[in-house]
Design a protein around this motif. Structure first.
Motif, mmCIF file in Angstrom:
data_model
loop_
_atom_site.group_PDB
_atom_site.id
_atom_site.type_symbol
_atom_site.label_atom_id
_atom_site.label_comp_id
_atom_site.label_asym_id
_atom_site.label_seq_id
_atom_site.Cartn_x
_atom_site.Cartn_y
_atom_site.Cartn_z
ATOM 1 N N PRO A 31 49.013 75.319 -5.600
ATOM 2 C CA PRO A 31 48.358 74.123 -5.079
ATOM 3 C C PRO A 31 46.975 73.912 -5.677
ATOM 4 O O PRO A 31 46.262 74.863 -5.973
ATOM 5 C CB PRO A 31 48.242 74.389 -3.577
ATOM 6 N N THR A 32 46.632 72.655 -5.862
ATOM 7 C CA THR A 32 45.307 72.256 -6.336
ATOM 8 C C THR A 32 44.708 71.327 -5.294
ATOM 9 O O THR A 32 45.394 70.431 -4.804
ATOM 10 C CB THR A 32 45.417 71.516 -7.680
ATOM 11 N N ILE A 33 43.440 71.565 -4.957
ATOM 12 C CA ILE A 33 42.778 70.706 -3.981
ATOM 13 C C ILE A 33 41.482 70.152 -4.567
ATOM 14 O O ILE A 33 40.926 70.729 -5.509
ATOM 15 C CB ILE A 33 42.503 71.441 -2.644
ATOM 16 N N ALA A 34 41.034 69.039 -4.002
ATOM 17 C CA ALA A 34 39.769 68.418 -4.404
ATOM 18 C C ALA A 34 39.095 67.876 -3.152
ATOM 19 O O ALA A 34 39.767 67.417 -2.226
ATOM 20 C CB ALA A 34 40.016 67.296 -5.407
ATOM 21 N N PHE A 35 37.777 67.943 -3.135
ATOM 22 C CA PHE A 35 37.021 67.398 -2.014
ATOM 23 C C PHE A 35 37.153 65.887 -2.011
ATOM 24 O O PHE A 35 36.993 65.236 -3.038
ATOM 25 C CB PHE A 35 35.548 67.807 -2.114
ATOM 26 N N ASN A 36 37.456 65.322 -0.838
ATOM 27 C CA ASN A 36 37.556 63.881 -0.693
ATOM 28 C C ASN A 36 36.364 63.354 0.102
ATOM 29 O O ASN A 36 35.606 62.535 -0.385
ATOM 30 C CB ASN A 36 38.876 63.507 -0.019
ATOM 31 N N SER A 37 36.193 63.841 1.346
ATOM 32 C CA SER A 37 35.089 63.335 2.172
ATOM 33 C C SER A 37 34.830 64.263 3.349
ATOM 34 O O SER A 37 35.660 65.097 3.701
ATOM 35 C CB SER A 37 35.406 61.932 2.698
ATOM 36 N N ILE A 38 33.656 64.080 3.941
ATOM 37 C CA ILE A 38 33.314 64.734 5.200
ATOM 38 C C ILE A 38 32.632 63.672 6.055
ATOM 39 O O ILE A 38 31.723 62.979 5.592
ATOM 40 C CB ILE A 38 32.429 65.984 5.001
ATOM 41 N N ASP A 39 33.121 63.503 7.264
ATOM 42 C CA ASP A 39 32.605 62.478 8.171
ATOM 43 C C ASP A 39 32.279 63.100 9.511
ATOM 44 O O ASP A 39 32.917 64.057 9.939
ATOM 45 C CB ASP A 39 33.641 61.366 8.371
ATOM 46 N N LYS A 40 31.274 62.525 10.177
ATOM 47 C CA LYS A 40 30.862 63.009 11.494
ATOM 48 C C LYS A 40 30.817 61.833 12.456
ATOM 49 O O LYS A 40 30.288 60.773 12.132
ATOM 50 C CB LYS A 40 29.489 63.668 11.409
ATOM 51 N N PHE A 41 31.397 62.056 13.633
ATOM 52 C CA PHE A 41 31.384 61.058 14.683
ATOM 53 C C PHE A 41 30.838 61.710 15.948
ATOM 54 O O PHE A 41 31.361 62.734 16.375
ATOM 55 C CB PHE A 41 32.795 60.526 14.961
ATOM 56 N N THR A 42 29.808 61.136 16.534
ATOM 57 C CA THR A 42 29.289 61.629 17.808
ATOM 58 C C THR A 42 30.022 60.883 18.914
ATOM 59 O O THR A 42 30.047 59.653 18.929
ATOM 60 C CB THR A 42 27.776 61.407 17.908
ATOM 61 N N VAL A 43 30.646 61.657 19.800
ATOM 62 C CA VAL A 43 31.473 61.067 20.855
ATOM 63 C C VAL A 43 31.089 61.666 22.204
ATOM 64 O O VAL A 43 30.550 62.774 22.275
ATOM 65 C CB VAL A 43 32.980 61.300 20.578
ATOM 66 N N PRO A 44 31.374 60.965 23.289
ATOM 67 C CA PRO A 44 31.091 61.521 24.624
ATOM 68 C C PRO A 44 31.956 62.749 24.886
ATOM 69 O O PRO A 44 33.070 62.860 24.377
ATOM 70 C CB PRO A 44 31.478 60.383 25.578
ATOM 71 N N ASP A 45 31.430 63.659 25.687
ATOM 72 C CA ASP A 45 32.175 64.848 26.107
ATOM 73 C C ASP A 45 32.264 64.829 27.636
ATOM 74 O O ASP A 45 31.438 65.438 28.315
ATOM 75 C CB ASP A 45 31.484 66.114 25.611
ATOM 76 N N PRO A 46 33.236 64.119 28.194
ATOM 77 C CA PRO A 46 33.300 63.931 29.642
ATOM 78 C C PRO A 46 33.503 65.228 30.421
ATOM 79 O O PRO A 46 33.195 65.296 31.602
ATOM 80 C CB PRO A 46 34.485 62.979 29.824
ATOM 81 N N PHE A 47 34.005 66.271 29.773
ATOM 82 C CA PHE A 47 34.249 67.534 30.466
ATOM 83 C C PHE A 47 32.969 68.331 30.703
ATOM 84 O O PHE A 47 32.931 69.224 31.533
ATOM 85 C CB PHE A 47 35.271 68.383 29.701
ATOM 86 N N SER A 48 31.912 68.022 29.946
ATOM 87 C CA SER A 48 30.659 68.770 30.074
ATOM 88 C C SER A 48 29.592 68.041 30.881
ATOM 89 O O SER A 48 28.505 68.560 31.054
ATOM 90 C CB SER A 48 30.107 69.087 28.687
ATOM 91 N N GLY A 49 29.876 66.853 31.322
ATOM 92 C CA GLY A 49 28.897 66.113 32.130
ATOM 93 C C GLY A 49 28.844 64.658 31.737
ATOM 94 O O GLY A 49 29.356 64.263 30.690
ATOM 95 N N PRO A 50 28.187 63.850 32.559
ATOM 96 C CA PRO A 50 28.184 62.405 32.323
ATOM 97 C C PRO A 50 27.444 61.969 31.053
ATOM 98 O O PRO A 50 27.800 60.981 30.448
ATOM 99 C CB PRO A 50 27.517 61.832 33.571
ATOM 100 N N ASN A 51 26.422 62.696 30.637
ATOM 101 C CA ASN A 51 25.667 62.323 29.436
ATOM 102 C C ASN A 51 25.920 63.270 28.263
ATOM 103 O O ASN A 51 25.219 63.200 27.259
ATOM 104 C CB ASN A 51 24.168 62.286 29.748
ATOM 105 N N ALA A 52 26.889 64.143 28.405
ATOM 106 C CA ALA A 52 27.172 65.127 27.356
ATOM 107 C C ALA A 52 27.851 64.454 26.166
ATOM 108 O O ALA A 52 28.558 63.462 26.306
ATOM 109 C CB ALA A 52 28.044 66.240 27.910
ATOM 110 N N ARG A 53 27.630 65.053 24.989
ATOM 111 C CA ARG A 53 28.258 64.532 23.782
ATOM 112 C C ARG A 53 28.580 65.679 22.834
ATOM 113 O O ARG A 53 28.122 66.807 23.021
ATOM 114 C CB ARG A 53 27.368 63.497 23.116
ATOM 115 N N LYS A 54 29.386 65.370 21.832
ATOM 116 C CA LYS A 54 29.778 66.357 20.839
ATOM 117 C C LYS A 54 29.954 65.647 19.502
ATOM 118 O O LYS A 54 30.153 64.436 19.454
ATOM 119 C CB LYS A 54 31.066 67.057 21.256
ATOM 120 N N ASP A 55 29.840 66.403 18.430
ATOM 121 C CA ASP A 55 30.077 65.878 17.091
ATOM 122 C C ASP A 55 31.455 66.321 16.630
ATOM 123 O O ASP A 55 31.784 67.512 16.686
ATOM 124 C CB ASP A 55 29.033 66.389 16.094
#
Length: 175
Positions: free
Chosen positions: A28-52
């Motif tokens: 197999p041969t691989i090549a880097f395509n992309s890296i993306d980050k989305f900050t989203v709410p984390d409802p399991f950790s509290g009302p204002n919690a978030r995660k990337d």
């Protein structure tokens, strides 16, 4: 009318026979395509919690299409651990920027990763596409923005190992 159908079928078969099968290496041969980050709410950790959520996308090519692990292989952990010793069929190393250079950040979560079979028909043949991996980074009271990059490699069911690629850098919260 009958001849029109025959001419159409002949033309269609001629066009199909002109499609050339790619000639990829069986390693197999691989090549880097992309890296993306989305900050989203984390409802399991509290009302204002978030995660990337970080998504790493790589492009792959494999000459015989034997990338991925079947559901049967995944259910037999003894076979899986003996065949894929050390790491799974997807290796992800996390590198943290410290004092101007990158050092590996050992993580238990990414020590043995697997992705499913990519060529569903099971027939040997070339395969090409994109593979995404998602990793979550949680914000906490002690988390600091940290610059990371990742190294990735894959291996097929014949245990042939791809080249190693590095992603671009990204900043995520780490304790």
């Amino acid at each position: 009318m009958r001849y029109t159908v025959y001419i159409f079928l002949f033309a269609a078969l001629t066009l199909v026979s002109c499609v050339e099968t790619p000639d990829f290496d069986t390693t197999p041969t691989i090549a880097f395509n992309s890296i993306d980050k989305f900050t989203v709410p984390d409802p399991f950790s509290g009302p204002n919690a978030r995660k990337d959520s970080v998504i790493i996308t790589i492009d792959f090519e494999d000459g015989d299409g034997d990338l991925g692990v079947t559901a049967e292989e995944r259910s037999d952990t003894t076979l899986l651990n003996s065949k894929y010793s050390g790491w799974g069929n997807y290796e992800l190393k996390t590198l943290r920027l410290e004092k101007g250079s990158f050092v590996e950040l050992p993580t238990a979560v990414t020590s043995k990763l697997f992705f499913p079979v990519l060529k569903r028909d099971g027939k040997p043949g070339p395969i090409k596409g994109k593979l995404d991996f998602s990793q979550i980074f949680f914000y906490s009271r002690f988390a600091q923005p940290t610059v990371l990059k990742f190294q990735v490699r894959v291996r097929d069911r014949s245990l042939r190992v791809s080249n190693i690629i590095e992603t671009d850098t990204i900043s995520v919260p780490l304790d």
